[in-house]
Write a protein that holds these residues in place. Structure first.
Motif: not given
Ligand code: PLP
Length: 484
Positions: A215, A212, A468, A221-222, A471-472, A475, A217-219, A482
């Motif tokens: 990543d 996690l 995955a 965004e979340a 992550k979902s 989110m 981008e994920f880090r 957010r």
């Protein structure tokens, strides 16, 4: 070394290739961008009179004195003092971290009077408040994600439950934590608490966590944040009880020894920091269970990973002791390039030989010992029959190592008398009732505040061992925040 004015306190990475940060950013960041750990650029000193002046202070006032030099201008002292008072108000013991005498010259330092019965609350209750304060100053939200073999997860959930600015997701290995540990994570009903039961073991949880955070981008965004044991603020909160215990036993006029049950090296490293600040510590002893990489490293000069063997002291079932890198940095004369090379060797060859200077440094600063499973159980039995006290298995590991040293005459090394020996008691026996009962025949009861934990409803989400899927869920659960 003279400390600079408080406002100049900065933090540098052990690998030397990340930005130099102030306290707040170093804490919120956790791991440095270059993979290293943040450490203070210099050690603030408390001289003899200032150490002596801690005597008689409340735990909270002593904690403020000791920690303020590390905070720099990140927060006003009055606000910091209030935060510290709030952090320890939920502890069940008035003294917060009391000493209990168990032998003519030996003491238990009870660190388990926080809400989840393990010493991790001492740091986690503090950093929960720190995060809340900074996030509200900045008007930001954070998603705290952690992996746990039991104690860290419950402690983090307890520290962040109900906070407006934080969601907390904890991954634990389904079916592999004790019933008490699981219920501490699954019974809080606040909407910002998310216990994730992962189909896998603790190593799987740690791998998921890494993926996690890797990543980017994920880090972003979340808005991920971490509170694992490498977080500098956790180390800092643990420095305090070395001072309060030593002062209660006669420091700075008398040296005190500490024996510390060790896994990730955070707790014993905090003792090292106290010594760097000027606390006269005689011996600082690393006590390990059968996962004894640190004891072996001190003896052989070679840091070699092997496979983790599950034990009855599971919070110390660790091979890669994350905080070890911090003391290695000092052992290498703060030469970050040397640390980079050693850590690269660890990643590729699962080990490295200590440079001779570093080996000598570590042997000067630390002593070490280990306890087998049978020795740990035998120590629980012996202490129960001698004193009527039930030890948790982690504490028993340290008591065993302390007794070995006393037998070897290690305690009486100082010419002007014995230095008192303080053994860190890191968890309440009731957190590990099966191992304790098997060892001594007594099933330790839960404190009354937790007595109904088996009646409270549980709430958790079962998830596959798949980044995955995690992550979902994150989110989905944080989407509303957010958008706002
Ligand atoms: C985490 C833990 C330890 C080990 O502490 P480190 O800082 O990882 O060395 C020891 N005992 C208990 C009960 C723990 O929860």
């Amino acid at each position: 070394m003279t400390p600079g004015p408080a406002s100049t306190m900065t933090y540098v990475s052990t690998r030397g290739q990340a930005p130099v940060l102030g306290f707040a950013d170093a804490m919120l960041k956790g791991l440095a961008q270059d993979g290293g750990l943040y450490v203070p650029a210099h050690w603030p000193a408390l001289d003899g009179p200032r150490i002596a002046a801690l005597f008689g202070l409340s735990y909270e006032d002593a904690a403020t004195e000791i920690m303020v030099p590390f905070i720099g201008d990140a927060m006003a002292v009055a606000e910091f003092r209030t935060l510290v008072q709030d952090a320890y108000s939920g502890f069940r013991h008035r003294v917060r971290c009391p000493l209990v005498q168990i032998g003519s010259n030996s003491f238990l330092l009870e660190l388990f009077h926080g809400p989840t019965l393990a010493f991790k609350d001492v740091a986690m209750q503090f950093i929960g408040r720190l995060f809340a304060t900074w996030l509200s100053h900045k008007g930001e939200r954070l998603t705290i994600v952690g992996a746990t073999s039991g104690d860290t997860g419950s402690s983090a959930i307890e520290a962040f439950r109900g906070q407006d600015s934080v969601d907390v997701f904890i991954m634990y290995p389904d079916g592999r934590v004790s019933d008490v540990q699981r219920r501490q994570m699954t019974t809080p009903q606040e909407a910002n608490v998310h216990a994730l039961a992962v189909e896998g073991d603790f190593d799987d949880c740690q791998r998921l966590l890494k993926s996690l955070f890797n990543d980017s981008e994920f880090r972003d965004e979340a808005r991920l944040g971490a509170v694992n044991s490498i977080n500098w603020a956790r180390v800092l909160a643990q420095v305090v009880y070395y001072f309060t215990a030593a002062v209660a036993l006669g420091a700075p006029d008398r040296k005190v020894s500490f024996v510390v049950p060790t896994g990730n090296f955070g707790d014993v490293y905090a003792g090292y920091v106290a010594r760097r600040m000027g606390l006269p510590i005689d011996r600082l002893v690393i006590a390990t269970n059968q996962n004894d990489i640190l004891d072996r490293t001190l003896r052989t000069g070679s840091y070699r990973m092997s496979d983790v063997k599950p034990s009855i002291s599971p919070s110390m079932d660790i091979q890669v002791s994350s905080n070890f890198e911090r003391v290695l940095f000092d052992g290498c004369g703060r030469d970050a390039s040397q640390v980079r090379h050693l850590m690269a060797a660890l990643a590729t060859d699962r080990g490295f030989d200590l440079p001779p200077g570093a080996a000598a440094f570590l042997r000067r600063e630390f002593a070490s010992g280990r306890a087998s499973e049978a020795e740990t159980a035998e120590t629980i039995r012996a202490v129960q029959s001698e004193t009527g006290r039930t030890l948790c298995p982690h504490t028993a590991v340290a008591v065993k190592v302390a007794r070995d040293m006393a037998r070897a005459g290690g305690q009486v090394r100082e010419s002007d008398g014995d230095s008192p020996v303080v053994i860190l008691a890191t968890a309440h026996a009731a957190k590990f009732p099966d191992a304790v009962e098997a060892a001594c025949g007594v099933r330790p009861p839960l404190p009354t505040e937790l007595a109904d934990i088996f009646d409270r409803p549980e709430r958790m989400t079962r998830v596959a061992n798949d980044p995955a899927a995690i992550k979902s869920i994150i989110m989905e659960r944080t989407a509303a925040c957010r958008r706002s």
